[in-house]
Design a protein around this motif. Structure first.
Motif, PDB file in Angstrom:
ATOM      1  N   GLY A 123       0.791  -1.222   0.000  1.00 60.27           N
ATOM      2  CA  GLY A 123       0.000   0.000   0.000  1.00 60.27           C
ATOM      3  C   GLY A 123       0.818   1.263   0.000  1.00 60.27           C
ATOM      4  O   GLY A 123       0.276   2.365   0.195  1.00 60.27           O
ATOM      5  N   ALA A 124       2.141   1.150  -0.245  1.00 63.73           N
ATOM      6  CA  ALA A 124       3.007   2.319  -0.232  1.00 63.73           C
ATOM      7  C   ALA A 124       3.134   2.967  -1.599  1.00 63.73           C
ATOM      8  O   ALA A 124       3.608   4.094  -1.714  1.00 63.73           O
ATOM      9  CB  ALA A 124       4.391   1.940   0.297  1.00 63.73           C
ATOM     10  N   CYS A 125       2.749   2.273  -2.656  1.00 62.09           N
ATOM     11  CA  CYS A 125       2.742   2.803  -4.015  1.00 62.09           C
ATOM     12  C   CYS A 125       1.453   2.379  -4.694  1.00 62.09           C
ATOM     13  O   CYS A 125       0.755   1.463  -4.223  1.00 62.09           O
ATOM     14  CB  CYS A 125       3.956   2.309  -4.815  1.00 62.09           C
ATOM     15  N   VAL A 126       1.152   3.018  -5.816  1.00 65.42           N
ATOM     16  CA  VAL A 126      -0.095   2.748  -6.535  1.00 65.42           C
ATOM     17  C   VAL A 126       0.226   1.999  -7.821  1.00 65.42           C
ATOM     18  O   VAL A 126       1.129   2.388  -8.580  1.00 65.42           O
ATOM     19  CB  VAL A 126      -0.831   4.064  -6.866  1.00 65.42           C
ATOM     20  N   ALA A 127      -0.492   0.913  -8.064  1.00 61.53           N
ATOM     21  CA  ALA A 127      -0.264   0.109  -9.266  1.00 61.53           C
ATOM     22  C   ALA A 127      -0.433   0.963 -10.516  1.00 61.53           C
ATOM     23  O   ALA A 127      -1.364   1.771 -10.622  1.00 61.53           O
ATOM     24  CB  ALA A 127      -1.235  -1.070  -9.300  1.00 61.53           C
ATOM     25  N   GLY A 128       0.481   0.808 -11.453  1.00 63.24           N
ATOM     26  CA  GLY A 128       0.411   1.525 -12.710  1.00 63.24           C
ATOM     27  C   GLY A 128       1.015   2.911 -12.686  1.00 63.24           C
ATOM     28  O   GLY A 128       1.060   3.586 -13.718  1.00 63.24           O
ATOM     29  N   GLU A 129       1.485   3.351 -11.507  1.00 70.12           N
ATOM     30  CA  GLU A 129       2.121   4.662 -11.386  1.00 70.12           C
ATOM     31  C   GLU A 129       3.576   4.483 -10.959  1.00 70.12           C
ATOM     32  O   GLU A 129       3.922   3.479 -10.318  1.00 70.12           O
ATOM     33  CB  GLU A 129       1.382   5.529 -10.360  1.00 70.12           C
ATOM     34  N   PRO A 130       4.446   5.436 -11.298  1.00 67.36           N
ATOM     35  CA  PRO A 130       5.846   5.338 -10.855  1.00 67.36           C
ATOM     36  C   PRO A 130       5.922   5.256  -9.329  1.00 67.36           C
ATOM     37  O   PRO A 130       5.183   5.954  -8.630  1.00 67.36           O
ATOM     38  CB  PRO A 130       6.479   6.627 -11.380  1.00 67.36           C
ATOM     39  N   CYS A 131       6.813   4.412  -8.830  1.00 75.50           N
ATOM     40  CA  CYS A 131       6.970   4.212  -7.391  1.00 75.50           C
ATOM     41  C   CYS A 131       8.293   4.820  -6.943  1.00 75.50           C
ATOM     42  O   CYS A 131       9.368   4.323  -7.317  1.00 75.50           O
ATOM     43  CB  CYS A 131       6.922   2.720  -7.051  1.00 75.50           C
TER      44      CYS A 131
END
Length: 389
Positions: A119-127
């Motif tokens: 839950g620290a990054c969003v799928a499909g977006e740069p992390c």
């Protein structure tokens, strides 16, 4: 080095700093270690493969450090001048991803998946949480010395910036927030302490498992992939970690160990306390070098400031064992924009976690870090270097 004999004893030789003792003398058995560094951010180091310490005799090289017995040992102060004349090895370092055998695309994909699953990054977006694939540090210079009681290590590597802050609190626009862009430099050292022979073959990469079960981000496999550990019960690695912000001001490196589960801090009464670590029992099985400086509220703020007040902007805070002391934060005075407070307060660690003395200096784009530990400790989670007849 031998210049002659007097009364059956080889003469000591002054080599510009340390007094080197005769070569033909008691020495530990040869040992292997791995070394790594981090340049201001992350916990996965630019690392070496396995490096041999040739204690009794040997020539320095890319995978061998020729240790020398000294009669006048170096002072642990971050100054390398008293190591003059002792042999130095230049050890190659490999990027975190490459040493695990991963391409940069694989590295990014797997760590993105890991942080999305938490839950620290969003799928499909740069992390932005993905650790760096390569810190650009390709070598480190190493020297080792010993006497009847201690072993010393000297490390020097190029780093264009001195990074001694770890995510400090900063007052900006009427609120406290941690600056995650500021992170400390680090040095890692590891030894096989019990039966983990892969470490002696490839170094600390033997404890990295990210490349296993690619694309799987559910526990228990996620925990197995993204933590350092050995391959089975009864295998131990002794790890020493110097952190510029979180151990350096205490004059220590953090003495830890890995088993088949993860990394733990060394504890005061092994093996009982090690078992407490595994079960998560309280009180804590190992007293760490830091306490979190947060009030735990939402939004969070620091609970301590330096004893010099809000405007003192201390580089470090101490619960005990140093200065300035951490005191309750002034909640009445409005801080000036840019006021900084460390995100942790330091304290002396528990027994055995404080076995490794450290000192460091950064100057002209180079870190110099010195470490010292007893050849033999009474901690079964430590690597041991007993003198042989």
């Amino acid at each position: 080095m031998r210049l002659g004999r007097a009364g059956g004893l080889a003469a000591l030789v002054l080599l510009g700093g340390c007094l080197e003792a005769p070569e033909l003398t008691h020495a530990p058995a040869d040992a292997w270690f791995s070394v790594g560094v981090v340049n201001s951010g992350g916990s996965i180091p630019q690392s070496s493969s396995a490096v041999k310490i040739a204690f009794l005799s040997g020539k320095p090289g890319a995978s061998t450090v020729a240790a020398r017995r000294v009669a006048s040992p170096p002072t642990v102060d971050g100054d390398a001048s008293d190591w003059a004349g002792l042999p130095e090895s230049t050890i190659p370092l490999v990027s975190p991803g490459a040493i695990m055998g991963m391409t940069e695309a694989q590295w990014t994909e797997e760590y993105t998946g890991y942080y999305v699953s938490r839950g620290a990054c969003v799928a499909g977006e740069p992390c932005t949480r993905v650790p760096r694939y390569d810190y650009g540090i390709d070598r480190i210079r190493v020297r080792v010395a010993y006497d009847d009681e201690h072993v010393w290590f000297l490390f020097r590597w190029s780093d264009p910036t001195e990074s001694r802050a770890w995510r400090p609190w900063v007052w900006t626009a009427g609120a406290w927030a941690q600056d995650a862009t500021l992170d400390e430099d680090k040095l890692f050292l590891s030894f096989d302490a019990a039966n983990f022979k892969p470490h002696d073959a490839v170094g600390c990469a033997a404890g990295c498992h990210v490349k296993e079960n690619l694309g799987v981000f559910t526990d228990p496999i996620r925990s197995q992939r993204f933590s350092m550990h050995t391959n089975g019960a009864g295998q131990l690695v002794d790890g020493w970690t110097w952190r510029a912000a979180r151990t350096g001001p205490l004059g220590l490196a953090d003495d830890q160990f890995w088993n088949e589960v993860r990394i733990y801090g060394d504890c005061p009464d092994p093996p009982a306390c090690a078992q407490a670590c595994l079960t998560g029992r309280s009180p804590p099985c190992s007293v760490s070098m830091t306490q979190t400086n947060s009030d735990g509220l939402t939004p969070a703020s620091p609970k301590w400031m330096g004893e010099g007040g809000l405007a003192s902007n201390p580089a470090a805070l101490f619960v005990s064992g140093g200065a300035p002391l951490a005191v309750p934060i002034d909640t009445v005075t409005v801080p000036a924009d840019g006021t900084r407070i460390p995100a942790v307060a330091l304290q002396p660690p528990g027994l055995h976690r404080d076995d490794v003395t450290a000192a460091a200096r950064w100057a002209d784009g180079t870190w110099t870090v010195e470490l010292r530990r007893s050849l033999v400790t009474d901690d079964p989670n430590d690597a041991q270097f007993p003198l042989r007849p």
